[in-house]
Design a protein around this motif. Structure first.
Motif, PDB file in Angstrom:
ATOM      1  N   SER A  94       0.844  -1.189   0.000  1.00 57.02           N
ATOM      2  CA  SER A  94       0.000   0.000   0.000  1.00 57.02           C
ATOM      3  C   SER A  94       0.881   1.240   0.000  1.00 57.02           C
ATOM      4  N   GLN A  95       0.236   2.380   0.066  1.00 58.88           N
ATOM      5  CA  GLN A  95       0.933   3.655   0.187  1.00 58.88           C
ATOM      6  C   GLN A  95       0.960   4.132   1.641  1.00 58.88           C
ATOM      7  N   ALA A  96       0.542   3.271   2.561  1.00 58.84           N
ATOM      8  CA  ALA A  96       0.420   3.642   3.970  1.00 58.84           C
ATOM      9  C   ALA A  96       1.769   3.617   4.689  1.00 58.84           C
ATOM     10  N   GLN A  97       1.840   4.401   5.760  1.00 57.95           N
ATOM     11  CA  GLN A  97       2.992   4.389   6.651  1.00 57.95           C
ATOM     12  C   GLN A  97       2.676   3.687   7.968  1.00 57.95           C
ATOM     13  N   VAL A  98       1.385   3.489   8.249  1.00 58.49           N
ATOM     14  CA  VAL A  98       0.954   2.821   9.488  1.00 58.49           C
ATOM     15  C   VAL A  98      -0.133   1.819   9.116  1.00 58.49           C
ATOM     16  N   SER A  99      -0.036   0.621   9.706  1.00 57.19           N
ATOM     17  CA  SER A  99      -1.045  -0.400   9.439  1.00 57.19           C
ATOM     18  C   SER A  99      -1.399  -1.144  10.710  1.00 57.19           C
TER      19      SER A  99
END
Length: 164
Positions: A94-99
């Protein structure tokens, strides 16, 4: 915990992510997308929620998140290593930094002495690393396990955002 509590917690997560400019992703098994639904129920969430992966089957965990099939085979889908791999996979894919990831046994069946109904493993990943939490909610009913899991997942997201 009530739906209002979940909504308020989701709002706090979205506000914190917005303030820090962080994108979020979820990787869900036993919650079936409820964490992503809670987050996207908040107005303005589209600015910080990148995506949610509902990986109910073992094959989906491997195909969508890159969780090694051998890891699932050796540890079981409901385990700390798999929860960690799911959270890390959500970041990679994904383009996320936190999951955040959740994998567990909501019931009413499917439990065993080692992995009883109500056991859920969580992991949250971010720039400062991955954290794990194991919850044993007990055989409190499928929907209560799922709602308690959403609450825990949102709390872990909030903590990872704060730590970032």
């Amino acid at each position: 915990m009530t739906p209002h509590d979940i909504e308020a917690l989701a709002r706090r997560v979205i506000e914190a992510a917005t303030a820090k400019g962080l994108m979020l992703a979820t990787a869900e098994s036993c919650t079936g997308g409820l964490v992503a639904a809670a987050l996207t129920g908040v107005p303005g969430s589209s600015a910080v929620v990148d995506c949610g992966f509902v990986t109910y089957s073992n094959a989906a965990k491997s195909e969508m998140l890159g969780v090694p099939a051998e890891l699932i085979e050796s540890q079981g889908a409901v385990s700390e290593p798999v929860a960690r791999a799911m959270a890390e996979g959500a970041l990679r894919r994904s383009q996320a930094q936190v999951s955040v990831a959740a994998t567990g046994i909501a019931g009413p069946g499917g439990g065993s002495p080692d992995k009883p109904v109500g056991l859920v493993h969580f992991a949250a990943a971010g720039p400062t690393g991955v954290v794990h939490h194991e919850a044993r909610f007990g055989d409190i009913g499928r929907e209560r396990v799922r709602q308690a899991s959403v609450d825990q997942a949102l709390r872990m997201l909030a903590e990872r955002i704060t730590a970032s």
